[in-house]
Design a protein around this motif. Structure first.
Motif, PDB file in Angstrom:
ATOM      1  N   HIS A  53       1.063 -12.675  -1.477  1.00  0.00           N
ATOM      2  CA  HIS A  53       0.039 -11.614  -1.513  1.00  0.00           C
ATOM      3  C   HIS A  53      -0.864 -11.747  -2.730  1.00  0.00           C
ATOM      4  CE1 HIS A  53       2.225  -9.414  -4.644  1.00  0.00           C
ATOM      5  NE2 HIS A  53       3.336  -9.601  -3.945  1.00  0.00           N
ATOM      6  N   GLY A  54      -1.906 -10.896  -2.769  1.00  0.00           N
ATOM      7  CA  GLY A  54      -2.872 -10.951  -3.860  1.00  0.00           C
ATOM      8  C   GLY A  54      -2.487 -10.041  -5.015  1.00  0.00           C
ATOM      9  N   THR A  55      -3.480  -9.586  -5.765  1.00  0.00           N
ATOM     10  CA  THR A  55      -3.239  -8.856  -7.016  1.00  0.00           C
ATOM     11  C   THR A  55      -3.058  -7.348  -6.788  1.00  0.00           C
ATOM     12  OG1 THR A  55      -5.620  -8.685  -7.325  1.00  0.00           O
ATOM     13  CG2 THR A  55      -4.532 -10.552  -8.369  1.00  0.00           C
ATOM     14  N   VAL A  56      -3.089  -6.925  -5.540  1.00  0.00           N
ATOM     15  CA  VAL A  56      -2.876  -5.522  -5.124  1.00  0.00           C
ATOM     16  C   VAL A  56      -3.827  -4.583  -5.879  1.00  0.00           C
ATOM     17  CG1 VAL A  56      -1.049  -4.022  -4.191  1.00  0.00           C
ATOM     18  CG2 VAL A  56      -0.432  -6.249  -5.111  1.00  0.00           C
ATOM     19  N   THR A  57      -5.089  -4.852  -5.721  1.00  0.00           N
ATOM     20  CA  THR A  57      -6.159  -4.179  -6.474  1.00  0.00           C
ATOM     21  C   THR A  57      -6.122  -2.659  -6.360  1.00  0.00           C
ATOM     22  OG1 THR A  57      -7.496  -6.120  -5.965  1.00  0.00           O
ATOM     23  CG2 THR A  57      -8.661  -4.208  -6.846  1.00  0.00           C
ATOM     24  N   ARG A  58      -5.942  -2.165  -5.133  1.00  0.00           N
ATOM     25  CA  ARG A  58      -5.980  -0.696  -4.956  1.00  0.00           C
ATOM     26  C   ARG A  58      -4.912  -0.005  -5.787  1.00  0.00           C
ATOM     27  NH1 ARG A  58      -7.543  -1.458   0.705  1.00  0.00           N
ATOM     28  NH2 ARG A  58      -5.375  -1.410   1.372  1.00  0.00           N
ATOM     29  N   HIS A  59      -3.721  -0.596  -5.866  1.00  0.00           N
ATOM     30  CA  HIS A  59      -2.649  -0.013  -6.667  1.00  0.00           C
ATOM     31  C   HIS A  59      -3.019  -0.062  -8.154  1.00  0.00           C
ATOM     32  CE1 HIS A  59       0.733  -0.600  -3.468  1.00  0.00           C
ATOM     33  NE2 HIS A  59      -0.444  -0.459  -2.896  1.00  0.00           N
ATOM     34  N   TYR A  60      -3.668  -1.139  -8.565  1.00  0.00           N
ATOM     35  CA  TYR A  60      -4.038  -1.315  -9.975  1.00  0.00           C
ATOM     36  C   TYR A  60      -5.019  -0.227 -10.421  1.00  0.00           C
ATOM     37  CZ  TYR A  60      -5.823  -3.554 -14.215  1.00  0.00           C
ATOM     38  OH  TYR A  60      -6.195  -3.821 -15.500  1.00  0.00           O
TER      39      TYR A  60
ATOM     40  N   THR B 191       4.525  -0.435  -5.962  1.00  0.00           N
ATOM     41  CA  THR B 191       4.177  -1.789  -5.542  1.00  0.00           C
ATOM     42  C   THR B 191       5.453  -2.610  -5.346  1.00  0.00           C
ATOM     43  OG1 THR B 191       2.231  -1.542  -6.944  1.00  0.00           O
ATOM     44  CG2 THR B 191       2.701  -3.760  -6.109  1.00  0.00           C
ATOM     45  N   ASN B 192       5.516  -3.329  -4.281  1.00  0.00           N
ATOM     46  CA  ASN B 192       6.704  -4.120  -3.946  1.00  0.00           C
ATOM     47  C   ASN B 192       6.762  -5.400  -4.805  1.00  0.00           C
ATOM     48  OD1 ASN B 192       8.623  -5.780  -2.706  1.00  0.00           O
ATOM     49  ND2 ASN B 192       8.210  -4.909  -0.690  1.00  0.00           N
ATOM     50  N   PRO B 193       7.828  -5.563  -5.605  1.00  0.00           N
ATOM     51  CA  PRO B 193       7.897  -6.728  -6.497  1.00  0.00           C
ATOM     52  C   PRO B 193       8.671  -7.913  -5.893  1.00  0.00           C
ATOM     53  CG  PRO B 193       9.652  -5.215  -7.055  1.00  0.00           C
ATOM     54  CD  PRO B 193       8.969  -4.641  -5.828  1.00  0.00           C
TER      55      PRO B 193
HETATM   56  P1  NAP Z   1      -3.627  -8.028  -1.622  1.00  0.00           P
HETATM   57  O1  NAP Z   1      -3.691  -7.983  -3.091  1.00  0.00           O
HETATM   58  O2  NAP Z   1      -2.537  -8.831  -1.022  1.00  0.00           O
HETATM   59  O3  NAP Z   1      -3.490  -6.528  -1.107  1.00  0.00           O
HETATM   60  C1  NAP Z   1      -3.887  -6.053   0.157  1.00  0.00           C
HETATM   61  C2  NAP Z   1      -3.107  -4.781   0.495  1.00  0.00           C
HETATM   62  O4  NAP Z   1      -1.829  -5.153   0.982  1.00  0.00           O
HETATM   63  C3  NAP Z   1      -2.814  -3.877  -0.694  1.00  0.00           C
HETATM   64  O5  NAP Z   1      -3.890  -3.026  -0.982  1.00  0.00           O
HETATM   65  C4  NAP Z   1      -1.562  -3.180  -0.240  1.00  0.00           C
HETATM   66  O6  NAP Z   1      -1.865  -2.189   0.753  1.00  0.00           O
HETATM   67  C5  NAP Z   1      -0.829  -4.299   0.480  1.00  0.00           C
HETATM   68  N1  NAP Z   1       0.027  -5.079  -0.444  1.00  0.00           N
HETATM   69  C6  NAP Z   1      -0.105  -6.377  -0.799  1.00  0.00           C
HETATM   70  N2  NAP Z   1       0.881  -6.749  -1.615  1.00  0.00           N
HETATM   71  C7  NAP Z   1       1.647  -5.657  -1.802  1.00  0.00           C
HETATM   72  C8  NAP Z   1       2.818  -5.397  -2.567  1.00  0.00           C
HETATM   73  N3  NAP Z   1       3.387  -6.348  -3.312  1.00  0.00           N
HETATM   74  N4  NAP Z   1       3.355  -4.153  -2.527  1.00  0.00           N
HETATM   75  C9  NAP Z   1       2.799  -3.192  -1.785  1.00  0.00           C
HETATM   76  N5  NAP Z   1       1.689  -3.369  -1.041  1.00  0.00           N
HETATM   77  C10 NAP Z   1       1.121  -4.594  -1.045  1.00  0.00           C
HETATM   78  O7  NAP Z   1      -4.988  -8.572  -0.997  1.00  0.00           O
HETATM   79  P2  NAP Z   1      -6.527  -8.212  -1.286  1.00  0.00           P
HETATM   80  O8  NAP Z   1      -6.673  -6.758  -1.575  1.00  0.00           O
HETATM   81  O9  NAP Z   1      -7.273  -8.808  -0.182  1.00  0.00           O
HETATM   82  O10 NAP Z   1      -6.898  -9.016  -2.592  1.00  0.00           O
HETATM   83  C11 NAP Z   1      -6.861  -8.483  -3.917  1.00  0.00           C
HETATM   84  C12 NAP Z   1      -7.180  -9.595  -4.897  1.00  0.00           C
HETATM   85  O11 NAP Z   1      -6.167 -10.582  -4.825  1.00  0.00           O
HETATM   86  C13 NAP Z   1      -8.484 -10.298  -4.630  1.00  0.00           C
HETATM   87  O12 NAP Z   1      -9.244 -10.339  -5.832  1.00  0.00           O
HETATM   88  C14 NAP Z   1      -8.097 -11.684  -4.159  1.00  0.00           C
HETATM   89  O13 NAP Z   1      -9.005 -12.648  -4.625  1.00  0.00           O
HETATM   90  C15 NAP Z   1      -6.746 -11.865  -4.770  1.00  0.00           C
HETATM   91  N6  NAP Z   1      -5.810 -12.747  -3.996  1.00  0.00           N
HETATM   92  C16 NAP Z   1      -5.072 -13.633  -4.699  1.00  0.00           C
HETATM   93  C17 NAP Z   1      -4.137 -14.420  -4.066  1.00  0.00           C
HETATM   94  C18 NAP Z   1      -3.335 -15.387  -4.894  1.00  0.00           C
HETATM   95  O14 NAP Z   1      -3.450 -15.427  -6.090  1.00  0.00           O
HETATM   96  N7  NAP Z   1      -2.489 -16.177  -4.281  1.00  0.00           N
HETATM   97  C19 NAP Z   1      -3.930 -14.285  -2.687  1.00  0.00           C
HETATM   98  C20 NAP Z   1      -4.670 -13.334  -1.990  1.00  0.00           C
HETATM   99  C21 NAP Z   1      -5.605 -12.560  -2.652  1.00  0.00           C
HETATM  100  P3  NAP Z   1      -2.096  -0.638   0.417  1.00  0.00           P
HETATM  101  O15 NAP Z   1      -3.205  -0.549  -0.564  1.00  0.00           O
HETATM  102  O16 NAP Z   1      -2.412  -0.078   1.750  1.00  0.00           O
HETATM  103  O17 NAP Z   1      -0.805  -0.106  -0.156  1.00  0.00           O
END
Ligand code: NAP
Ligand code: MG
Length: 402
Positions: free
Chosen positions: A306-313, A324-326
């Protein structure tokens, strides 16, 4: 209890937003009390990547090649919004893309199974790992709109200007056309990483393409895999008691759906992109997917899918409670610690990685969970706790598992 010693460092790549916060807690609460943690630290915070024109990311990737094991926190991939938000000099490249290119590796995505979360496919009792060839094909293609009464051709021109021409289609009406490519060396490195990873995991490997339709193109993939297998890996697979099967993707889909899991499915770039999303969904949540990049030489980089979980941040910055799930971040660390332990013949470190994974699963299966699994978990008396509490609860279970 004395702390476990490490011989060789792990390459540690810090990241962004909510996962950066969890990263620090995972180390402080779950690892450092037990392990005399040796890492070579690279700060891949967006600002640090911007300040160094991505040099820090390149240095980290080269360090993984040197030491053999790295662990990476999720990082922001910059875009115009992020450029404004972080006052960046420029829009830097995807750090994962940079690392993948330097390591020339293949990404394996594997789900973490909890007893209390049922996969949507009831027979999938063991994890299914997707290996995606992350080079070329439609991701590096040229496509054009074609007006009517236009002939589309492919032309290969060698260095002496000799041409080889093939008609794709003689358009009587408007349409579209696309040209894509791949390289023998990239396919071979993909195959090597897949065979290496299957041997390391002692898990059966399936590779599939659509070779009945795209004869030259997909035959190349098929031939390289089969040749390499016969030449270098067949005897090792037999010794390990695992199998390699090349099959048409249609057949692979049927086999995988009917299976009980416990296999690695190697896919071409597009197939892997789509199938990894399907697998993640079937097993429950993106927060339960781990990812490891394996180079053809056998260097390993572990991270959460998964990504950086922006909304939680943003909620965290506003002083609100987050949950946030670790799990995937913890498993990135345990993956790296276990691999380091195996490479250095450090049995204690391997055992600790096992214990930490067990403690994490035990906590969730006991009903102490993060909010994302509230609906999915079948645990009795389940209750969600916040991002920091979940780690304290897991810490309590480590003592018992060790
Ligand atoms: P994300 O960070 O994976 O999160 C998307 C949504 O999925 C979150 O808002 C949350 O939903 C849920 N989620 C993801 N991981 C979670 C966790 N560990 N615990 C609980 N809920 C989780 O994806 P994104 O919002 O598309 O991207 C955010 C940033 O991450 C971007 O800047 C992107 O470039 C970056 N990114 C990095 C990587 C990497 O480094 N490998 C991969 C993907 C994205 P709710 O808000 O509904 O709770
Ligand atoms: Mg996808």
């Amino acid at each position: 209890m004395p702390k476990i010693n490490m011989k060789t460092p792990i390459v540690e790549m810090d990241g962004d937003e909510m996962t950066r916060i969890i990263w620090k807690w995972v180390k402080e609460k779950l690892i450092e009390p037990y392990v005399d943690l040796k890492t070579e630290y690279y700060d891949l915070h967006l600002k640090s990547r911007d300040n160094t024109d991505d040099q820090v990311t390149k240095d980290a990737a080269n360090a993984i090649k040197k030491y053999g094991v790295g662990v990476k926190c999720a990082t922001i991939t910059a875009n115009t919004d992020r450029k404004k938000e972080y006052d960046l000099k420029r829009i830097s490249k995807s750090p994962n893309g940079i690392i993948r290119k330097i390591m020339d590796g293949t990404i394996f995505r594997k789900p973490i199974l909890l007893d209390t979360v049922d996969p949507l496919v009831p027979t999938w009792e063991k994890p299914i790992t997707i290996a995606r060839h992350s080079y070329g094909d439609i991701y590096a293609s040229v496509s054009l709109e074609v007006p009517k009464d236009t002939k589309a051709e492919i032309v290969l021109t060698d260095k002496n200007s000799n041409e080889l021409k093939r008609t794709i289609y003689d358009f009587q009406e408007p349409g579209v056309v696309m040209g894509e490519y791949n390289l023998d060396s990239s396919i071979r490195n993909f195959a090597k990483s897949c065979f290496k990873y299957a041997l390391e995991q002692k898990t059966d490997l399936i590779f599939s393409t659509k070779d009945t339709i795209t004869k030259e193109y997909d035959y190349k993939f098929k031939d390289i895999f089969n040749e390499l297998y016969e030449k270098e890996y067949e005897s090792q697979f037999k010794e390990a008691g695992i199998t390699f099967l090349y099959t048409l993707i249609d057949d692979a889909v049927a086999r995988v759906m009917r299976s009980e899991g416990g296999l690695i499915w190697a896919c071409k770039n597009y197939d892997g992109d789509v199938m990894s999303d399907m697998i993640a969904t079937v097993y429950g949540s993106l927060a339960l997917m781990t990812s490891v990049l394996v180079s053809p030489e056998g260097a390993y980089e572990y991270e959460a899918a998964h990504g950086t979980v922006t909304r939680h941040y943003y909620r965290h910055l506003d002083g609100e409670e987050t949950s946030t799930n670790p799990i995937a971040t913890i498993f990135a660390w345990t993956g790296a610690l276990r691999k380091r332990g195996q490479m250095d013949s450090n049995e204690e470190l391997v055992k600790f990685a096992d214990a930490l994974e067990k403690a994490t699963i035990k906590t969730y299966d006991s009903g102490i969970i993060t909010k994302d699994l509230l609906k999915l978990s079948k645990a009795k008396d389940k209750k969600w706790v916040n991002s920091e509490q979940i780690l304290d609860e897991i810490a309590k279970n480590i003592e018992i598992s060790i």
